[in-house]
Design an enzyme around this catalytic site. Structure first.
Site, PDB file in Angstrom:
ATOM      1  CB  SER A 141       2.122  -4.866  -1.291  1.00  0.00           C
ATOM      2  OG  SER A 141       3.345  -4.941  -2.329  1.00  0.00           O
TER       3      SER A 141
ATOM      4  CG  HIS B  34       4.990  -1.318   0.020  1.00  0.00           C
ATOM      5  ND1 HIS B  34       5.509  -1.449   1.309  1.00  0.00           N
ATOM      6  CD2 HIS B  34       4.250  -2.590  -0.753  1.00  0.00           C
ATOM      7  CE1 HIS B  34       4.958  -3.507   1.243  1.00  0.00           C
ATOM      8  NE2 HIS B  34       4.465  -3.823   0.426  1.00  0.00           N
TER       9      HIS B  34
END
Length: 391
Positions: free
Chosen positions: A198, A250
């Site tokens: 991610s 992230h």
């Protein structure tokens, strides 16, 4: 623009006194030849938009997706739930069956297996000099749901970028962004392991945003594109405040990709491109530079910041710095506690006693106990039993 037929005055008539064959003394008048009219010059202020950017065939991003999938299959093979756990999900899959929902709700392997395969473990990075985990963790996934979500996003975003900018730049953007996400995660989340691509996915999103900004003048409907992209980024970052989601990866991946986009994804301005491909007789009053001034400024600033940021972060991590000691509120960026969930994600701890084939396990956090009958249980199996009791 409609075409206007030439006026009669623009018709040129040529009489050719030469013969195509026969006696040269015989003067013959050949048929009238009408010369094609010269193209009218384009009026001032108008231009023909010519795109000379090469389109690449995307193969690297699909290869990354295949590699992540293959690594997940290998991880499940190594996990071998029936051998190492008391219960499993989808037992018909044999050694590829999943850990219980209480232990892993994502339909995947145990945390110990992920750790063995190269998950980000800060203690091992700092004290055992296993810095390679900052890279290997981005090729591992916690479960089927985790894998599908990341791979779908990478395909949608990555293929478009690779078509526009090629496999070298997009490949570097993917890997370096994943590294940046792992680095920020390791600085703030040091009690749990972390896996997933991610960070690299958010790096691709960040690169798309900076590419739109630095190449602002060549886009149509740029405000609509900017608004749509910002909404997608904000929504995905907002999901990261849920528990068990590493939002620091992230954020780190996004910031790294955003800065790299100004460096890797810069385009020449159209004035320079059209001037380069203009006819030879074309002589502009002033030569257009290849890049605009703001593009060059953003390129230099981003390159300096990304090199300094990654270098300082890596040195701080290897010296055992816990970034939470310097930012008391930053943990809310990764998880916001509510009445519905808790952000306490510390690793399970249990006390055990072995009496013959009887194993007694007691969770230290909630006091739950369990009695299991097994001979010579492995540390992996004991830890998985502990995790189930403490869940």
């Amino acid at each position: 623009m409609a075409e206007v037929p030439p006026s009669p005055q623009e018709v040129h008539i040529r009489v050719n006194s030469k013969r195509t064959s026969g006696n040269s003394n015989n003067n013959t008048v050949h048929p009238v030849e009408v010369a094609p009219p010269a193209p009218a010059p384009a009026p001032a202020g108008s231009f023909i938009e010519v795109k000379h950017y090469k389109k690449w065939f995307p193969w690297l991003i699909p290869l990354f997706v295949v590699a992540n999938t293959v690594v997940f299959v290998i991880t499940m093979y190594v996990n071998n739930c029936p051998k190492n756990s008391a219960s499993c999900i989808a037992t018909f899959l044999g050694r590829f069956s999943f850990q219980p929902f209480k232990e892993n709700p994502l339909l995947g392997p145990s945390s110990l297996t992920l750790q063995k395969m190269g998950a980000l473990d800060v203690d091992r990075v700092v004290h055992r000099h296993q810095g390679w985990r900052l890279i290997t963790c981005m090729w591992l996934h916690g479960g089927v749901f985790h894998l599908l979500a990341n791979m779908l996003g990478i395909l949608i975003i990555g293929i478009r970028l690779e078509q526009e900018f090629g496999f070298v730049l997009v490949g570097l953007l993917f890997v370096i962004s994943g590294f940046g996400g792992s680095l920020l995660s390791a600085l703030f989340i040091q009690s749990n392991i972390s896996v997933g691509a991610s960070g690299a996915l958010f790096g691709l999103l960040g690169g798309m945003l900076s590419e739109l900004i630095t190449n602002w003048s060549i886009y149509d409907n740029k405000l609509a594109a900017l608004f749509t992209l910002v909404v997608i980024i904000v929504v995905n970052l907002a999901v990261g405040i849920l528990p068990h989601v590493d939002n620091f990866a992230h954020i780190g991946g996004f910031l790294t990709g955003f800065l790299l986009g100004f460096v890797f994804l810069i385009r020449p301005q159209f004035g320079w491109v059209n001037q380069r491909y203009a006819p030879i007789q074309y002589s502009p009053g002033r030569t257009k530079p290849k890049f605009k001034k703001y593009q060059c400024i953003l390129w230099v600033l981003s390159l300096v910041i990304i090199i300094a940021g990654l270098s300082v972060g890596l040195v701080a991590l290897l010296h055992g710095v816990d970034a939470n000691d310097h930012c008391s509120w930053c943990h809310y960026l990764s998880c916001v506690p509510t009445s519905k969930w808790s952000c306490n994600t510390k690793a399970a701890s249990c006390s055990t006693t072995q009496l013959g084939n009887q194993l007694n396990v007691t969770c230290s956090s909630n006091g739950k106990s369990g009695v299991y009958y097994m001979q010579n249980p492995t540390d992996s199996k004991i830890q998985q039993l502990c995790t189930q009791l403490c869940s």
